[in-house]
Design an enzyme around this catalytic site. Structure first.
Site, PDB file in Angstrom:
ATOM      1  N   ASP A 157     -12.422   6.984   2.623  1.00  0.00           N
ATOM      2  CA  ASP A 157     -11.237   6.835   3.469  1.00  0.00           C
ATOM      3  C   ASP A 157     -10.795   5.369   3.563  1.00  0.00           C
ATOM      4  O   ASP A 157      -9.717   5.065   4.061  1.00  0.00           O
ATOM      5  CB  ASP A 157     -11.521   7.406   4.860  1.00  0.00           C
ATOM      6  N   LYS A 171       0.855  -1.195   0.000  1.00  0.00           N
ATOM      7  CA  LYS A 171       0.000   0.000   0.000  1.00  0.00           C
ATOM      8  C   LYS A 171       0.892   1.247   0.000  1.00  0.00           C
ATOM      9  O   LYS A 171       1.729   1.433   0.873  1.00  0.00           O
ATOM     10  CB  LYS A 171      -0.920   0.023   1.221  1.00  0.00           C
ATOM     11  N   ARG A 228      -7.735  -0.508   0.395  1.00  0.00           N
ATOM     12  CA  ARG A 228      -8.227  -1.796  -0.109  1.00  0.00           C
ATOM     13  C   ARG A 228      -8.604  -1.721  -1.580  1.00  0.00           C
ATOM     14  O   ARG A 228      -8.592  -2.732  -2.285  1.00  0.00           O
ATOM     15  CB  ARG A 228      -9.372  -2.306   0.790  1.00  0.00           C
ATOM     16  N   LYS A 283     -10.579  13.163   6.921  1.00  0.00           N
ATOM     17  CA  LYS A 283     -10.186  12.843   8.305  1.00  0.00           C
ATOM     18  C   LYS A 283     -10.157  14.116   9.144  1.00  0.00           C
ATOM     19  O   LYS A 283      -9.930  15.199   8.612  1.00  0.00           O
ATOM     20  CB  LYS A 283      -8.771  12.245   8.316  1.00  0.00           C
TER      21      LYS A 283
HETATM   22  N1  BES Z   1      -4.644   4.670   6.296  1.00  0.00           N
HETATM   23  C1  BES Z   1      -5.799   4.409   7.072  1.00  0.00           C
HETATM   24  C2  BES Z   1      -5.533   3.393   8.174  1.00  0.00           C
HETATM   25  C3  BES Z   1      -4.586   3.805   9.269  1.00  0.00           C
HETATM   26  C4  BES Z   1      -5.074   4.253  10.478  1.00  0.00           C
HETATM   27  C5  BES Z   1      -3.222   3.681   9.099  1.00  0.00           C
HETATM   28  C6  BES Z   1      -4.209   4.595  11.489  1.00  0.00           C
HETATM   29  C7  BES Z   1      -2.356   4.027  10.113  1.00  0.00           C
HETATM   30  C8  BES Z   1      -2.864   4.472  11.321  1.00  0.00           C
HETATM   31  C9  BES Z   1      -6.917   3.845   6.188  1.00  0.00           C
HETATM   32  O1  BES Z   1      -6.902   4.224   4.862  1.00  0.00           O
HETATM   33  C10 BES Z   1      -8.204   4.341   6.780  1.00  0.00           C
HETATM   34  O2  BES Z   1      -8.411   5.499   6.772  1.00  0.00           O
HETATM   35  N2  BES Z   1      -9.030   3.406   7.274  1.00  0.00           N
HETATM   36  C11 BES Z   1     -10.270   3.728   7.873  1.00  0.00           C
HETATM   37  C12 BES Z   1     -11.298   2.764   7.321  1.00  0.00           C
HETATM   38  C13 BES Z   1     -12.709   3.084   7.711  1.00  0.00           C
HETATM   39  C14 BES Z   1     -13.172   4.311   6.969  1.00  0.00           C
HETATM   40  C15 BES Z   1     -13.592   1.912   7.382  1.00  0.00           C
HETATM   41  C16 BES Z   1     -10.129   3.555   9.378  1.00  0.00           C
HETATM   42  O3  BES Z   1      -9.452   2.603   9.800  1.00  0.00           O
HETATM   43  O4  BES Z   1     -10.655   4.359  10.121  1.00  0.00           O
HETATM   44 ZN    ZN Z   2      -5.020   4.825   4.095  1.00  0.00          ZN
HETATM   45 ZN    ZN Z   3      -7.966   6.051   4.519  1.00  0.00          ZN
END
Ligand code: BES
Ligand code: ZN
Ligand code: ZN
Length: 489
Positions: free
Chosen positions: A330, A248, A334, A260
Site C-alpha cells: 500500500d 503520482k 513512492r 485497504k
Molecule cells: N494513497 C495513499 C495515501 C493517502 C491516504 C492519500 C489518505 C489520500 C488520503 C498511500 O498510497 C497509502 O496508502 N499510504 C499508506 C502508507 C503506509 C502503508 C506506510 C498510508 O498512509 O497509510
Molecule cells: Zn496511494
Molecule cells: Zn497506498
C-alpha cells in the site's frame, strides 16, 4: 479539447447595466460600512436597490463572505461582501460563493469587477470560473446551466480562462472514476487534450517499461489487467529541461495485497490527484506560453490485489538499479515516483524536480485536509514555493527532511538496499526522504498533498471555489511557481 468539463465562456460588455438577468456585485467595506461607489453606485441608482436602507436596516454590511440575494424579476442582483482591504483569496471566494447561487438556474451571469482594484479583477473572474465547476459527464440530466460569464471590465480574461481550464482538467482527472480514466484511457485523453498546445506527448507502455527496467511502475501496476504506463510531456525550446514535474497517478489505490479496509477505498480514485495537478499546470503554462523548459512525468498505475500482484517481502529493482524491499504494497506511490524521479534526474538531467503526490495518510494526520506538506532542502525553492502558495491560495506548510531519520532508509531493509516502509509514526517524512534518495543530487521539492488532493473532510469547511470531491489542488500552485521561475530567468 477538454477532458470532460468546459468552463463558461467570458465576454466583456460595455454597457453592463443594461444587462438583464443575474448580476453579481461584490462589495468592499470602508470604515466598517459597505463602500458603494463607481459601478455599484450606478447599479444602485439604476435598479433602485435601496442599498442605503439595506445597510441602515442591517440587512447587508459587506462583511467578508456575507451574501444577499435581491430578486427583482427581470434583473436579479447578488451582493457579496468582501470586508476591509480584500486580498486575492477573499475575492476568489466571494465570487465563487455568489456564482454557485446561479450555476444551476441561469445560462448567463454578469459579474461586476470594476469596483475592485485592478490587480484583483482577474481573481474575481478566476473565482467565478472555479465556482462554476461540476463534474456531470456521468449524469444523464445535467444540472449545470451556466455557460457564459459577462464582465464589466478587462480582467486578463485570457489568463483567467487558461487557469480555469487547467484547474478543470485537474479536477476532471482527479475525480474521474477508475473504469473511465484507467492508464490507457488517460494516455489517450492526455494526447487529445494537449494537441496543438506545443506540448509533445510520449507514452511508454508496459512492455517498454519492463524492458527498460522501470521496476517500481511495473510492480505496482502489474496486479491489474489494465497495465501501467508512463506518460511523458515535454514543453519548451531546449532539450534539457530546467524543471521536471512528477505527479503520482495511481488511478485507483486499493492497497494491493495489503488491501485497504472498505471505508478507505472510495477516496482512492483521487489517488491520481498529483498527476492531475501536474497535467493542469502544464496545460496552463502551455496555453500562456511561459518561457520555461519542462518535462512532466505521469506514471499511471492501478494498485489492486490479484494473483499477478507484487507481494509484501518482494525485493524489486527500480529504474536506477536500487533494490527495494516491499514492506507494504500500500506504500506504492513512492515506488512509481522513485522510477520517474530517477528518470527525470538521470535521463532528462533536469535541474529541479518537483513531485506532487497524494502520498501518505501521515501528512493528513499532521496538516488536515486543507494543507499540503512541503519538503525541500533548497531554501530558495522553498521561498518560491511558499510565494506561489500565497498567490494561488493552495496552502502549503514546510515539513522537515530530517537528517536523523535518514539512517532509517538502509536500516529498515533486510535483503534489499531500502525498504518502502520503516516507521509507525512520521511516515510522511520517511516517504519524502525515500523519494529524495532518487533525485540523485538534483534540486528536489516534494509536495505531499494527500489532504487537499482528495478534498475537504467534514466538518472542515473548504474554500468556496472547491467543488465536491477533488478540488484540483496544486494546478494553480505549480502554474504560479512556473511564472516565478520563468520571470527570474
Ligand atoms: N494513497 C495513499 C495515501 C493517502 C491516504 C492519500 C489518505 C489520500 C488520503 C498511500 O498510497 C497509502 O496508502 N499510504 C499508506 C502508507 C503506509 C502503508 C506506510 C498510508 O498512509 O497509510
Ligand atoms: Zn496511494
Ligand atoms: Zn497506498
Amino acid at each position: 479539447m477538454v477532458l470532460y468539463t468546459k468552463p463558461p465562456t467570458v465576454e466583456k460588455v460595455e454597457k453592463a447595466l443594461e444587462h438583464r438577468g443575474w448580476i453579481i456585485a461584490a462589495v468592499p467595506q470602508k470604515g466598517g460600512k459597505p463602500f458603494i461607489a463607481g459601478v455599484l453606485k450606478s447599479l444602485d441608482e439604476k435598479l433602485g436597490l435601496g442599498l442605503d436602507s439595506l445597510v441602515s436596516s442591517g440587512r447587508f454590511a459587506g462583511k467578508k463572505g456575507e451574501l444577499l440575494e435581491i430578486p427583482r424579476g427581470e434583473t436579479n442582483v447578488i451582493l457579496v461582501g468582501l470586508g476591509e482591504d480584500p486580498d486575492a483569496e477573499t475575492v476568489r471566494r466571494a465570487y465563487a460563493k455568489a456564482i454557485k447561487k446561479v450555476v444551476n438556474s441561469a445560462e448567463e451571469v454578469l459579474i461586476l469587477v470594476s469596483q475592485l482594484d485592478e490587480g484583483l479583477r482577474m481573481d474575481a473572474l478566476v473565482g467565478a470560473l472555479l465556482g462554476a465547476y461540476a463534474l456531470e459527464a456521468f449524469k444523464t440530466e445535467k444540472k449545470r446551466k451556466l455557460s457564459k460569464i459577462f464582465i464589466d471590465s478587462s480582467a486578463n480574461e485570457r489568463e483567467a480562462l487558461a487557469i480555469a481550464e487547467g484547474v478543470y482538467l485537474a479536477r476532471d482527472v482527479a475525480n474521474a472514476p477508475p473504469n473511465h480514466v484507467y492508464p490507457e484511457a488517460l494516455a489517450a485523453k492526455v494526447e487529445s487534450v494537449f494537441k496543438g498546445l506545443g506540448v509533445s506527448v510520449e507514452v511508454k507502455r508496459y512492455d517498454d517499461l519492463v524492458k527498460e527496467g522501470f521496476g517500481g511502475i511495473v510492480n505496482v501496476g502489474k496486479g491489474s489487467a489494465r497495465k501501467p504506463l508512463l506518460i511523458i510531456l515535454k514543453y519548451g525550446k531546449k532539450e534539457k529541461p530546467s524543471l521536471a514535474l512528477v505527479g503520482k497517478t495511481v488511478v485507483f489505490d486499493a492497497g494491493g495485497i495489503n488491501l485497504k479496509p472498505s471505508h478507505s477505498l472510495f477516496a482512492m480514485r483521487h489517488d491520481k490527484a498529483g498527476g492531475a495537478a501536474v497535467l493542469g499546470a502544464v496545460y496552463t503554462i502551455a496555453k500562456m506560453g511561459l518561457p520555461i523548459d519542462l518535462v512532466a512525468l505521469i506514471p499511471a498505475a492501478i494498485n489492486v490485489p490479484s494473483g499477478e500482484s507484487y507481494l509484501p517481502s518482494d525485493v524489486i529493482r527500480l529504474w536506477d538499479g536500487t533494490w527495494v524491499e516491499v514492506g507494504n504494497t500500500d506504500a506504492e506511490g513512492r515506488l512509481t515516483l522513485a522510477d520517474a524521479i530517477a528518470y527525470a534526474a538521470k535521463h532528462f538531467d533536469a535541474d529541479t524536480i518537483i513531485t506532487m503526490a497524494t502520498l501518505t495518510g501521515s501528512i493528513v494526520a499532521a496538516l488536515g485536509s486543507l494543507i499540503a506538506g512541503l519538503f525541500t532542502s533548497d531554501d530558495s525553492l522553498k521561498e518560491k514555493m511558499l510565494e506561489a502558495s500565497r498567490r494561488s491560495g493552495d496552502k502549503l506548510w514546510p515539513m522537515p527532511l530530517e537528517d536523523d531519520y535518514r539512517s532509517l532508509l538502509a536500516k529498515s531493509a533486510k535483503l534489499g538496499d531500502v525498504n518502502n516502509v520503516a516507521v509507525r509514526w512520521g511516515d510522511a517524512i520517511y516517504a519524502a526522504l525515500f523519494l529524495e534518495r532518487f533525485s540523485h543530487g538534483k534540486k528536489f521539492v516534494h509536495i505531499d498533498m494527500a489532504g487537499p488532493g482528495i478534498g475537504a473532510d467534514p466538518p472542515v469547511t473548504p474554500p468556496d471555489y472547491w467543488p465536491r470531491g477533488a478540488p484540483g489542488y496544486g494546478a494553480r500552485l505549480i502554474y504560479e511557481l512556473a511564472k516565478i521561475l520563468s520571470s527570474k530567468n
